[in-house]
Design a protein around this motif. Structure first.
Motif, short mmCIF file in Angstrom:
data_model
loop_
_atom_site.label_atom_id
_atom_site.label_comp_id
_atom_site.label_asym_id
_atom_site.label_seq_id
_atom_site.Cartn_x
_atom_site.Cartn_y
_atom_site.Cartn_z
N ARG A 42 -105.12 -21.10 -66.46
CA ARG A 42 -105.14 -20.96 -65.00
C ARG A 42 -105.21 -22.36 -64.40
N ILE A 43 -104.94 -22.43 -63.11
CA ILE A 43 -104.96 -23.73 -62.44
C ILE A 43 -106.41 -24.16 -62.23
N ILE A 44 -106.79 -25.28 -62.85
CA ILE A 44 -108.18 -25.74 -62.69
C ILE A 44 -108.23 -27.14 -62.08
N VAL A 45 -107.07 -27.76 -61.79
CA VAL A 45 -107.06 -29.10 -61.20
C VAL A 45 -106.52 -29.01 -59.78
N THR A 46 -107.26 -29.57 -58.84
CA THR A 46 -106.88 -29.54 -57.44
C THR A 46 -105.62 -30.35 -57.16
N GLU A 47 -104.72 -29.79 -56.36
CA GLU A 47 -103.52 -30.51 -55.94
C GLU A 47 -103.55 -30.73 -54.43
N PHE A 48 -102.50 -31.34 -53.93
CA PHE A 48 -102.39 -31.69 -52.52
C PHE A 48 -102.71 -30.50 -51.61
N GLY A 49 -102.11 -29.35 -51.89
CA GLY A 49 -102.29 -28.19 -51.01
C GLY A 49 -103.10 -27.07 -51.63
N THR A 50 -103.67 -27.30 -52.80
CA THR A 50 -104.40 -26.24 -53.50
C THR A 50 -105.78 -26.75 -53.93
N MET A 51 -106.82 -26.26 -53.28
CA MET A 51 -108.18 -26.67 -53.65
C MET A 51 -108.71 -25.71 -54.70
N VAL A 52 -109.14 -26.27 -55.79
CA VAL A 52 -109.63 -25.43 -56.87
C VAL A 52 -111.09 -25.77 -57.14
N TYR A 53 -111.92 -24.76 -57.23
CA TYR A 53 -113.32 -24.99 -57.52
C TYR A 53 -113.59 -24.92 -59.00
N PRO A 54 -114.56 -25.67 -59.45
CA PRO A 54 -114.82 -25.67 -60.89
C PRO A 54 -115.30 -24.30 -61.36
N ASP A 55 -115.09 -24.07 -62.61
CA ASP A 55 -115.58 -22.86 -63.24
C ASP A 55 -117.07 -22.74 -62.96
N PRO A 56 -117.53 -21.60 -62.44
CA PRO A 56 -118.96 -21.48 -62.11
C PRO A 56 -119.87 -21.66 -63.32
N CYS A 57 -119.33 -21.48 -64.51
CA CYS A 57 -120.15 -21.68 -65.70
C CYS A 57 -120.49 -23.15 -65.89
N LYS A 58 -119.61 -24.04 -65.41
CA LYS A 58 -119.86 -25.47 -65.52
C LYS A 58 -120.89 -25.88 -64.49
N ASN A 59 -121.39 -27.07 -64.60
CA ASN A 59 -122.39 -27.55 -63.65
C ASN A 59 -121.75 -27.96 -62.33
N ILE A 60 -121.75 -27.04 -61.40
CA ILE A 60 -121.07 -27.25 -60.13
C ILE A 60 -121.64 -28.45 -59.38
N PHE A 61 -122.96 -28.66 -59.51
CA PHE A 61 -123.57 -29.76 -58.75
C PHE A 61 -123.20 -31.11 -59.32
N ALA A 62 -123.10 -31.18 -60.63
CA ALA A 62 -122.71 -32.43 -61.27
C ALA A 62 -121.30 -32.81 -60.83
N ARG A 63 -120.41 -31.83 -60.83
CA ARG A 63 -119.04 -32.10 -60.42
C ARG A 63 -119.00 -32.56 -58.96
N ALA A 64 -119.69 -31.84 -58.10
CA ALA A 64 -119.67 -32.15 -56.67
C ALA A 64 -120.25 -33.53 -56.43
N PHE A 65 -121.28 -33.88 -57.17
CA PHE A 65 -121.91 -35.18 -56.99
C PHE A 65 -120.94 -36.30 -57.37
N THR A 66 -120.21 -36.09 -58.44
CA THR A 66 -119.21 -37.08 -58.86
C THR A 66 -118.18 -37.27 -57.76
N HIS A 67 -117.76 -36.16 -57.18
CA HIS A 67 -116.78 -36.24 -56.09
C HIS A 67 -117.33 -37.07 -54.95
N LEU A 68 -118.57 -36.83 -54.59
CA LEU A 68 -119.16 -37.52 -53.45
C LEU A 68 -119.31 -39.01 -53.73
N CYS A 69 -119.71 -39.34 -54.94
CA CYS A 69 -119.91 -40.75 -55.30
C CYS A 69 -118.60 -41.51 -55.24
#
Ligand SMILES: [Fe+2]
Length: 512
Positions: free
Chosen positions: A88-115
């Motif tokens: 399935r599509i798991i990488v965000t593209e220009f017009g498609t926002m994809v959220y990480p698998d909820p099983c993964k650490n959502i906060f770790a991913r989000a924090f990396t994005h913010l940094c």
């Protein structure tokens, strides 16, 4: 119908297949046309929202001794490999926002994005093919490019611009000078000091003979230009290059950095972080590409949106001219295609470089007789430029690239009138302002590419290459070869395999 052929998944033809030639391919036409574009629009049960999100499919059309062979492979980017593995599509593209698998650490991913503010973008390089040194890369506009083998179309591996030069974004439309050096532009937004636009050069001889180290390691920064407003760098898709100058159009189509940084949390896609400020001006920066020094005159025009520069050159009176594509309305109307699509206009601007302190205020300094473009010096010494509208309804422009940075007469492109998907290609004569077209019912041509005849003197002595697809099952895809002078068909090479609509390409000549 038409929509179904653009949005359906393409397929690979990994081994070369021989095309069936009708007519006669000139024996001097020797080389490979590499092309890139989106080719995979769904993975498992997930789909991309937008055509520009589809995963890259690389095509090659090889011309040799009157014959044509075709092959194609999906770019094996990290994005491709991760999506296929997950089914399935798991990488965000220009017009498609994809959220990480909820099983993964959502906060770790989000924090990396913010940094990072500018997140780790996709490496789905679906826009063009770029040459740096003797290396060929599939490219989009982000910090990753993927090297490909131009013969086998295998993906060699991905390169991060940031390991060689400080930038977050770079265009997919570089320029090449007559010595084979490559010039490109990028944007450094975060993490490299003050935000700026960066112009850089990769020397022609930068490649490693063993192809172990990337040509980009020899990159040289030509100069940098600060953003006119720190949090709103302009988006740019291409730039102009003359014999001595780089021309950069700082348009009021801007990236909103704050929106970009928070897009992930707000659940909006990256495309929505662009805004068109119709009340702002467009600034033209003219930079000497040998010294890196910027011409001090402030050239400006009304708000416009430009994607593709057609050409730029200097005249004896020290005037720089160039053509651009102006989308009259917001990019959204281009991206959302059918809603309120307005046809792109080819415009010529003239920038009088000979302006000095005593130049008369309020008069038009353009003395060229073949254009209605104007440039008027204002009280404060800045120059207000108004374009000459040359032609309406054309995109994906191209020229005889031997005439890049030189005075030229012809350009070629895809006609776009009521729909962004073109069903005609055209040649425009700038002198007579007339045009000729090629079309065939139920056929959709790709961007026309000009290849000059050996020893050609006349600008339009050569052929036009365009790959054609059709929703009609009785019309197999074909490579069209036109006489560039009159747009008469010289040959067509029917391909016994699936070919997909693409975006841009690069012809590698094998001629001696
Ligand atoms: Fe483009």
């Amino acid at each position: 119908d038409m929509q179904s052929i653009f949005g359906k998944n393409g397929s690979e033809t990994p081994e070369p297949v021989k095309a069936q030639v009708k007519g006669s391919i000139p024996s001097w036409l020797q080389g490979t046309l590499l092309r890139n574009g989106p080719g995979l629009f769904s993975v498992g049960s997930s789909e991309y929202n937008h055509w520009f999100d589809g995963m890259s499919l690389i095509h090659s059309f090889t011309f040799s001794e009157g014959e044509v062979t075709y092959r194609s492979k999906f770019l094996k980017s990290d994005t491709y490999k991760r999506n296929i593995k997950a089914d399935r599509i798991i990488v965000t593209e220009f017009g498609t926002m994809v959220y990480p698998d909820p099983c993964k650490n959502i906060f770790a991913r989000a924090f990396t994005h913010l940094c990072n503010i500018i997140p780790d973008f996709t490496d789905n390089n679906l826009i063009n093919i770029i040459r740096y040194g003797q290396d060929y890369y599939a490219s989009s506009e982000i910090n990753y490019i993927n090297q490909i083998d131009p013969v086998t179309l295998e993906t060699v591996g991905r390169i991060n611009y940031r390991n060689h030069i400080a930038l977050n974004l770079a265009t997919a439309h570089p320029h090449y000078d007559s010595e084979g050096n490559t010039y490109n532009m990028g944007t450094a937004i975060m993490g490299f000091g003050w935000p700026k636009y960066v112009i850089f050069k990769v020397p022609a001889d930068a490649s490693d003979k063993e192809h172990k180290r990337p040509a980009l390691r020899k990159v040289q920064q030509v100069c940098s230009i600060p953003f006119r407003s720190t949090l709103f760098p302009s988006y740019f898709h291409s730039f102009g290059m003359t014999e001595n100058y780089i021309i950069f159009v700082e348009q009021p189509l801007k990236l909103d950095i704050v929106k970009l940084a928070t897009a992930y949390f707000r659940g909006v896609n990256w495309g929505s972080c662009l805004k068109f400020d119709k009340d702002d001006i467009t600034l033209f920066h003219v930079i000497n590409r040998n010294t890196g020094k910027k011409v001090s005159t402030r050239f400006y025009a009304d708000a416009l949106v430009v994607f593709h520069h057609i050409n730029a050159y200097e005249t004896a009176t020290c005037t720089t001219m160039f053509y651009i594509q102006n989308m009259k309305q917001e990019t959204d109307s281009f991206i959302d295609s059918n809603k309120k699509f307005s046809p792109p206009v080819c415009q010529r601007f003239v920038l009088p470089l000979s302006i000095h302190k005593e130049s008369p205020r309020g008069t038009n300094l353009v003395t060229l007789t073949d254009t209605t473009a104007q440039a008027v010096v204002q009280e404060d010494g800045s120059v207000y430029c108004q374009p000459d509208a040359l032609f309406e309804g054309l995109e994906l422009p191209g020229i005889n690239y031997n005439f890049n940075a030189k005075k030229y007469r012809y350009f070629y492109g895809s006609r776009v009138k009521w729909s962004p998907h073109s069903n005609k290609i055209a040649k425009i004569d700038i002198v007579t302002r007339e045009h000729i077209e090629w079309q065939q019912e139920n056929c959709y041509p790709s961007e026309p590419v000009f290849v000059a005849s050996p020893g050609a003197v006349e600008e339009d002595d050569g052929v036009i290459l365009s790959s054609i697809i059709s929703p009609d099952p009785n019309i197999s895809p074909f490579m069209l070869v036109l006489n560039a002078k009159n747009f008469e068909e010289i040959a067509r090479a029917s391909i016994p395999a699936s070919v997909h609509m693409d975006l841009h390409g690069h012809f590698i000549s094998a001629a001696i």
